[in-house]
Design an enzyme around this catalytic site. Structure first.
Site, PDB file in Angstrom:
ATOM      1  N   CYS A 206      51.298  31.322  65.579  1.00  0.00           N
ATOM      2  CA  CYS A 206      51.737  30.178  66.398  1.00  0.00           C
ATOM      3  C   CYS A 206      53.146  29.720  66.032  1.00  0.00           C
ATOM      4  CB  CYS A 206      50.737  29.028  66.302  1.00  0.00           C
ATOM      5  SG  CYS A 206      50.627  28.192  64.702  1.00  0.00           S
ATOM      6  N   HIS A 259      48.494  23.650  63.993  1.00  0.00           N
ATOM      7  CA  HIS A 259      48.913  24.471  65.125  1.00  0.00           C
ATOM      8  C   HIS A 259      50.169  23.893  65.769  1.00  0.00           C
ATOM      9  CE1 HIS A 259      48.391  27.524  68.158  1.00  0.00           C
ATOM     10  NE2 HIS A 259      48.347  26.643  69.136  1.00  0.00           N
ATOM     11  N   HIS A 271      51.548  29.154  74.001  1.00  0.00           N
ATOM     12  CA  HIS A 271      51.341  29.284  72.553  1.00  0.00           C
ATOM     13  C   HIS A 271      50.605  30.574  72.227  1.00  0.00           C
ATOM     14  CE1 HIS A 271      46.994  27.481  72.460  1.00  0.00           C
ATOM     15  NE2 HIS A 271      47.273  27.871  73.682  1.00  0.00           N
TER      16      HIS A 271
END
Length: 302
Positions: A206, A259, A271
């Protein structure tokens, strides 16, 4: 202090020399064999790179590291282009010595002109047109000459060439891209399978995804999500705009940050979600991300 550059497409930054498993051997070789490595892993074995804390990051060809310690065939290094709270100079980890080319620190004099790879992959060629190594998206190399068809660059393999249409040339600093440009680069990698520590079009995690899309557009940001959330310009959630980085934490946004995504507009984000999933654009509303959204940061210039 010894200084070196990465001499393979991308070197994986391991937590310690004992981290690689037998199945990780293709990632340790010169040249590195990403297709063999990733193609030979099951979903569970990919997930173990994260769960067992085996990998920290990856480092692109030509990027500079300092060598802190050498143990057998391994070097403990600090990656200067990836800032981190883990070390004041950059990102720490271990890389096989064979994937490093030591240089004289004086060779790091800043080049007036540089080239950044803008295609997913490009071949680094010798004077006979033979491929020396594959270069990945956002690899940056100093330029020593340009003609209509090719660019001459200074590399760990010495003077070499890359096709002109695979790079963008810039002087001093890369022009900073618009939010639209950041998103356009991100959309190129839709459906690419997540890779923990990944920093190439073979797979991103990520924060590697957000780091790389920003690097492609002239913004050098920290490597990890928690560090990315501590830099940039703070933005209220109601003021979020496309191209902003949005962050998520456990316990409905009050716990540990886990995240990062890039806001895509209209309540959507782009993402690289988690092991086993692919880069995607998704609605935030109605998902656990809606409650876990805890911070918004802007790196692009208004």
């Amino acid at each position: 202090m010894r200084t070196a550059q990465i001499n393979v497409t991308a070197a994986t930054l391991w937590t310690e020399p004992a981290s690689p498993r037998e199945l990780d051997q293709p990632a340790l070789e010169v040249p590195v064999k990403f297709e063999d490595w990733l193609g030979g892993m099951t979903a569970e074995e990919r997930k173990a790179l994260l769960d067992d804390n085996k990998v920290q990051s990856q480092v692109l060809y030509g990027d500079t590291v300092t060598i802190e310690e050498v143990k057998d065939d391994w070097a403990q290094v600090v990656v200067l282009s990836q800032s981190s709270k883990k070390h004041p100079a950059g990102y720490p980890g271990w890389i096989p010595l064979a994937q490093l080319t030591e240089i004289d620190a004086d060779d790091l004099e800043p080049s007036e002109e540089k080239a950044i790879i803008t295609s997913d992959f490009a071949n680094l060629l010798n004077e006979h047109g033979e491929t020396l190594v594959t270069l990945a998206f956002t690899t940056i190399l100093p330029v020593t000459g340009v003609d209509e068809e090719k660019v001459e660059v200074h590399t760990p393999h010495g003077q070499a060439f890359v096709k002109r249409d695979a790079v963008k040339l810039f002087t001093d600093e890369l022009d900073q891209g618009t939010p639209e440009a950041i998103l356009k680069d991100g959309e190129r990698f839709l459906d690419l399978l997540y890779l923990w520590g990944g920093m190439t079009p073979y797979g991103y995690d990520c924060s590697g995804f957000s780091y790389s899309m920003m690097r492609a557009n002239g913004y050098l940001i920290p490597r990890d999500a928690s560090d990315q959330a501590a830099a940039g310009k703070e933005v209220a959630k109601k003021d979020v705009q496309p191209g902003d980085l949005i962050f998520f934490a456990y316990e409905e946004g009050k716990g540990r940050l886990h995240h990062v995504a890039i806001y895509h507009g209209d309540g959507k984000m782009i993402h690289s979600p988690t092991p086993g999933k692919k880069i995607m654009i998704q609605e935030i509303a109605g998902t656990f991300y809606e409650k876990e959204w805890c911070q918004t940061r802007r790196y692009w210039q208004e």
